[in-house]
Design a protein around this motif. Sequence first.
Motif, PDB file in Angstrom:
ATOM      1  N   SER A   1       0.839  -1.193   0.000  1.00 17.63           N
ATOM      2  CA  SER A   1       0.000   0.000   0.000  1.00 17.63           C
ATOM      3  C   SER A   1       0.875   1.245   0.000  1.00 17.63           C
ATOM      4  CB  SER A   1      -0.898  -0.015   1.245  1.00 17.63           C
ATOM      5  OG  SER A   1      -1.690   1.146   1.279  1.00 17.63           O
ATOM      6  N   GLY A   2       0.521   2.209  -0.830  1.00 14.63           N
ATOM      7  CA  GLY A   2       1.284   3.449  -0.910  1.00 14.63           C
ATOM      8  C   GLY A   2       2.115   3.544  -2.175  1.00 14.63           C
ATOM      9  N   PHE A   3       2.214   2.434  -2.922  1.00 12.39           N
ATOM     10  CA  PHE A   3       2.927   2.428  -4.199  1.00 12.39           C
ATOM     11  C   PHE A   3       1.929   2.172  -5.313  1.00 12.39           C
ATOM     12  CE2 PHE A   3       6.317   1.399  -1.249  1.00 12.39           C
ATOM     13  CZ  PHE A   3       7.381   2.131  -1.730  1.00 12.39           C
ATOM     14  N   GLY A   4       2.195   2.758  -6.459  1.00 12.55           N
ATOM     15  CA  GLY A   4       1.337   2.549  -7.614  1.00 12.55           C
ATOM     16  C   GLY A   4       2.172   2.552  -8.880  1.00 12.55           C
ATOM     17  N   TRP A   5       1.508   2.348 -10.018  1.00 22.41           N
ATOM     18  CA  TRP A   5       2.197   2.293 -11.308  1.00 22.41           C
ATOM     19  C   TRP A   5       1.603   3.311 -12.252  1.00 22.41           C
ATOM     20  CZ3 TRP A   5       6.562   0.630 -13.131  1.00 22.41           C
ATOM     21  CH2 TRP A   5       6.749   0.504 -14.509  1.00 22.41           C
ATOM     22  N   ASP A   6       2.444   4.119 -12.882  1.00 23.14           N
ATOM     23  CA  ASP A   6       2.027   5.056 -13.914  1.00 23.14           C
ATOM     24  C   ASP A   6       2.309   4.388 -15.254  1.00 23.14           C
ATOM     25  OD1 ASP A   6       1.888   7.036 -15.892  1.00 23.14           O
ATOM     26  OD2 ASP A   6       2.581   8.606 -14.536  1.00 23.14           O
ATOM     27  N   GLY A   7       1.250   3.866 -15.872  1.00 21.36           N
ATOM     28  CA  GLY A   7       1.407   3.137 -17.120  1.00 21.36           C
ATOM     29  C   GLY A   7       1.859   4.000 -18.283  1.00 21.36           C
ATOM     30  N   GLU A   8       1.530   5.274 -18.241  1.00 23.04           N
ATOM     31  CA  GLU A   8       1.924   6.170 -19.326  1.00 23.04           C
ATOM     32  C   GLU A   8       3.423   6.465 -19.290  1.00 23.04           C
ATOM     33  OE1 GLU A   8       0.897  10.698 -20.447  1.00 23.04           O
ATOM     34  OE2 GLU A   8      -0.853   9.375 -20.247  1.00 23.04           O
ATOM     35  N   GLN A   9       3.922   6.776 -18.092  1.00 18.20           N
ATOM     36  CA  GLN A   9       5.349   7.094 -17.953  1.00 18.20           C
ATOM     37  C   GLN A   9       6.184   5.872 -17.595  1.00 18.20           C
ATOM     38  OE1 GLN A   9       6.366  10.625 -15.762  1.00 18.20           O
ATOM     39  NE2 GLN A   9       4.411  11.600 -16.244  1.00 18.20           N
ATOM     40  N   LYS A  10       5.515   4.746 -17.368  1.00 16.58           N
ATOM     41  CA  LYS A  10       6.204   3.485 -17.039  1.00 16.58           C
ATOM     42  C   LYS A  10       7.116   3.655 -15.830  1.00 16.58           C
ATOM     43  CE  LYS A  10       4.615   1.530 -20.818  1.00 16.58           C
ATOM     44  NZ  LYS A  10       3.203   1.687 -20.856  1.00 16.58           N
ATOM     45  N   MET A  11       6.503   4.080 -14.723  1.00 13.88           N
ATOM     46  CA  MET A  11       7.286   4.300 -13.515  1.00 13.88           C
ATOM     47  C   MET A  11       6.453   4.035 -12.269  1.00 13.88           C
ATOM     48  SD  MET A  11       7.455   8.459 -13.619  1.00 13.88           S
ATOM     49  CE  MET A  11       7.926   8.778 -11.937  1.00 13.88           C
ATOM     50  N   VAL A  12       7.154   3.743 -11.178  1.00 11.53           N
ATOM     51  CA  VAL A  12       6.514   3.518  -9.884  1.00 11.53           C
ATOM     52  C   VAL A  12       6.190   4.862  -9.261  1.00 11.53           C
ATOM     53  CG1 VAL A  12       6.844   2.591  -7.553  1.00 11.53           C
ATOM     54  CG2 VAL A  12       7.699   1.321  -9.522  1.00 11.53           C
ATOM     55  N   LEU A  13       5.011   4.960  -8.681  1.00 12.62           N
ATOM     56  CA  LEU A  13       4.603   6.161  -7.953  1.00 12.62           C
ATOM     57  C   LEU A  13       4.587   5.846  -6.471  1.00 12.62           C
ATOM     58  CD1 LEU A  13       1.558   7.138 -10.199  1.00 12.62           C
ATOM     59  CD2 LEU A  13       3.883   8.048 -10.303  1.00 12.62           C
ATOM     60  N   VAL A  14       4.995   6.814  -5.654  1.00 10.44           N
ATOM     61  CA  VAL A  14       5.003   6.666  -4.204  1.00 10.44           C
ATOM     62  C   VAL A  14       4.114   7.751  -3.623  1.00 10.44           C
ATOM     63  CG1 VAL A  14       6.439   6.577  -2.138  1.00 10.44           C
ATOM     64  CG2 VAL A  14       7.372   5.823  -4.316  1.00 10.44           C
ATOM     65  N   ASP A  15       3.196   7.373  -2.736  1.00 10.68           N
ATOM     66  CA  ASP A  15       2.245   8.326  -2.173  1.00 10.68           C
ATOM     67  C   ASP A  15       2.905   9.436  -1.356  1.00 10.68           C
ATOM     68  OD1 ASP A  15       0.167   6.970  -3.335  1.00 10.68           O
ATOM     69  OD2 ASP A  15      -0.520   6.011  -1.489  1.00 10.68           O
ATOM     70  N   SER A  16       3.976   9.095  -0.624  1.00 13.22           N
ATOM     71  CA  SER A  16       4.599  10.103   0.237  1.00 13.22           C
ATOM     72  C   SER A  16       6.023   9.705   0.585  1.00 13.22           C
ATOM     73  CB  SER A  16       3.790  10.258   1.532  1.00 13.22           C
ATOM     74  OG  SER A  16       3.914   9.082   2.323  1.00 13.22           O
ATOM     75  N   ASP A  17       6.756  10.678   1.130  1.00 13.80           N
ATOM     76  CA  ASP A  17       8.109  10.394   1.608  1.00 13.80           C
ATOM     77  C   ASP A  17       8.085   9.379   2.747  1.00 13.80           C
ATOM     78  OD1 ASP A  17       9.380  12.053  -0.198  1.00 13.80           O
ATOM     79  OD2 ASP A  17       9.457  13.771   1.178  1.00 13.80           O
ATOM     80  N   ASP A  18       7.033   9.437   3.580  1.00 13.42           N
ATOM     81  CA  ASP A  18       6.925   8.474   4.685  1.00 13.42           C
ATOM     82  C   ASP A  18       6.807   7.046   4.170  1.00 13.42           C
ATOM     83  OD1 ASP A  18       7.117  10.401   6.641  1.00 13.42           O
ATOM     84  OD2 ASP A  18       4.941  10.617   6.873  1.00 13.42           O
TER      85      ASP A  18
END
Length: 142
Positions: free
Chosen positions: A82-99
């Motif tokens: 939980s807190g990580f996601g995938w940006d299919g357009e930019q092909k990269m991992v997304l992180v919800d926050s620094d924490d």
Amino acid sequence: MDDIGTTSSHKKGKPRSFWNHREKVFLITTMKDFRASFYNECEKKILSAFLGTDLRASPHIDSKIKMLRKQYNTLQDMLNISGFGWDGEQKMVLVDSDDVWQNYVRDRATGELAENPTDAVAAMEKEDANATTEEGEQSPVE
């Protein structure tokens, strides 16, 4: 009894197979044979596609596949949290926050020599910087 594989009920009603010893040995042997021939076939294709390259099945292709497998496993690990996601357009991992990121790094550190995702990225960047041709262009193999 050791020569007969069995099946039992598993989650969601799907059957679960149990491998006997001979089946496991056969699978491992087949995988080893496939791996060697796969790496050799990759080497042949790379040699024909990139004349003059010195890339070989061992250690180059073997090492690169190990690194890619490690990176893939790290990405899969992140995406299952939980807190990580995938940006299919930019092909990269997304992180919800620094924490979320700091917790991930802290939880995954297993010792002094552990490589966290930041270290992995730095190693990839260093490897990419070293993989340039004489003209200074990025190597298409990388």
